[in-house]
Design an enzyme around this catalytic site. Sequence first.
Site, PDB file in Angstrom:
ATOM      1  N   THR A 100       0.821  -1.208   0.000  1.00  6.83           N
ATOM      2  CA  THR A 100       0.000   0.000   0.000  1.00  6.83           C
ATOM      3  C   THR A 100       0.854   1.257   0.000  1.00  6.83           C
ATOM      4  OG1 THR A 100      -1.633   1.257   1.262  1.00  6.83           O
ATOM      5  CG2 THR A 100      -0.222  -0.204   2.508  1.00  6.83           C
ATOM      6  N   ARG A 101       0.348   2.263  -0.734  1.00  2.99           N
ATOM      7  CA  ARG A 101       0.971   3.593  -0.699  1.00  2.99           C
ATOM      8  C   ARG A 101      -0.120   4.623  -0.414  1.00  2.99           C
ATOM      9  NH1 ARG A 101       0.570   3.551  -6.930  1.00  2.99           N
ATOM     10  NH2 ARG A 101      -0.398   5.578  -7.251  1.00  2.99           N
ATOM     11  N   HIS A 111      -8.852   2.226   3.983  1.00  7.08           N
ATOM     12  CA  HIS A 111     -10.256   2.447   4.328  1.00  7.08           C
ATOM     13  C   HIS A 111     -10.881   1.110   4.730  1.00  7.08           C
ATOM     14  CE1 HIS A 111      -9.743   6.514   3.037  1.00  7.08           C
ATOM     15  NE2 HIS A 111      -9.383   6.148   1.818  1.00  7.08           N
ATOM     16  N   HIS A 155     -10.423  -1.904   2.442  1.00  5.40           N
ATOM     17  CA  HIS A 155      -9.104  -2.552   2.481  1.00  5.40           C
ATOM     18  C   HIS A 155      -9.006  -3.450   3.721  1.00  5.40           C
ATOM     19  CE1 HIS A 155      -8.308   1.421   0.416  1.00  5.40           C
ATOM     20  NE2 HIS A 155      -7.967   0.563  -0.512  1.00  5.40           N
ATOM     21  N   ARG A 179      -6.441  -3.519  -8.216  1.00  2.46           N
ATOM     22  CA  ARG A 179      -6.732  -3.015  -9.566  1.00  2.46           C
ATOM     23  C   ARG A 179      -5.710  -1.930  -9.884  1.00  2.46           C
ATOM     24  NH1 ARG A 179     -10.576  -0.136 -10.640  1.00  2.46           N
ATOM     25  NH2 ARG A 179     -11.434  -0.834 -12.608  1.00  2.46           N
TER      26      ARG A 179
END
Length: 572
Positions: free
Chosen positions: A197-198, A202, A205, A292
């Site tokens: 993750t960057r 939320h 996730h 995605r």
Amino acid sequence: MGNNIELISPYGGDLINLIEPEETADELKSYASTLPSIQISSRAENDLELLATGGFSPLDRFMGEEDHARVLDEMRLTNGSIFPIPITLPVTKDDPIEIGSDIALRNSKNELLAVMTVEEAYPWDRDEVADKVFGTTDLRHPLVAEMHRWGDINISGRLRVLQLPKHFDFKDLRLSPAETREALYSIGRENVVAFQTRNPLHRVHEELTKRATEKVDGVLLLHPVVGMTKPGDVDHFTRVRTYRTLASQYYDQDKILLALLPLAMRLAGPREALWHAIIRRNYGANHLIVGRDHAGPGVDSEGKPFYGPYDAQELVAQYEDEIGVKMVPFQMLVYLPEEGRYEEINMVPEGVETSSISGTEVREDYLNNGRILPDWFTRPEVAQILAESYPPRHMQGVCAWFTGLSGAGKSTIASVLTVMLQEYGRQVTVLDGDVVRTHLSKGLGFSKEGRDTNIRRIGYVASEIVRHGGVAICAAVSPYRATRNDVRNMVGGDHYVEVFVDTPLEVCEQRDVKGLYAKARSGEIKGFTGIDDPYEAPNNAEIVLDTVNHTPEENAHRIVEYMMQKGFIRPV
């Protein structure tokens, strides 16, 4: 519990360790002080750290020519291992490089990091790398633009690392591959699901990561990137604060490990996703959640995505058996308000009400307007951290970058715009090309390198002004597209407005009070933009101004209207 489990082995069998042993480190430091030095970039510093600690295993050096060529063409090292991203150390012809000799590698503060024995020095082709690794030569791709400021020669050779880059933030979370493996081993589950993750996490996730770990009876390695990410991303300080809050309050502590990854992302989409899987294997993970448009840089200069939404998932799935890391696809989840839960979109019966908020809506409808995100979408603690770090749009920074020929009218329009923006309560700093040359760039010539350096200096100052919530108005010829796109990436695309002052050359010559064009025509001035040096007009500027049929005031009004439309100005 941990004693009976076996984590997946590092990629290639063993974790590479390039850190000089204590017993010889002092002697090597003394020797290094006698050597010629080069200062490496922040990107190379991130790469060096992951090379040194085994994050890039089986790679044990910046790539030599054969590895580099094979990675470009086949995504493999010469030993046959899959490795999709070139890891190189570019230098210039002026650097003190000699084959067979040692050189000290230092950071931007001149601190000694490593000694390299230079075994290879070879030229590389920017367009070839751009085309094969990123699938594009479009300068809106951050790395394609950035590569134009890299040196023309790559060097490779044995590395002896004396000091890892120093980090003074979140030290308890900065676990090396070996330390991460030790922590995972103590948790005691063989299956480890890594989440790359960057961005802030939320509820969707959170739900996704919990489902993925439950499915394989594993542990989640929440592994955010804290090296170089996409320009304009939420800063890592804010992101890590949100991760730490979530990890401690909303996950089973026996099923999560939060650790930070000092990776410099390439934003190479499918190839990058495969690379992320290999890196996570070195940290002990045998599954990777692939989202995605994983590691995508957004849209190109025509507004089209650089990569397809599922290209990354397809590539990782294709090689998952060979690299030993199973791809977990990021399922599209939606919220069912009547039931108070999330569900995969393909499992939702027809006619059932669903709720979702896109990333664009998070920024534009909530954060930019000072609205708190709803509880169903984001945990309240996370929403509060984001609200504190991201003021409403009219209080965020923005850069208006004027480009055009000398005499086009850039400075005149910029000065009118400055006053207009102050009327709306914005704090404005003007960075005029001529003025900057007097104060920041005195002594720089007008070669391509000198011009690029001047523009990047203006860009760097502008990016700092924008980061702190100010308005930077920059007026400089800035003739080269690649350099302007580099500045766009420094500032962050969402906060950058390119203004092309499109005045014909003959009109600029008529207006020329300094007589510069006449001197250029007579040969008295060499390398003058528009005469004997090219001006590369923007292909997709946010605003194009006509100074022949419109006054400076009318043109300034157009920019004000644009900024109001984008939310950078609040109507009085």
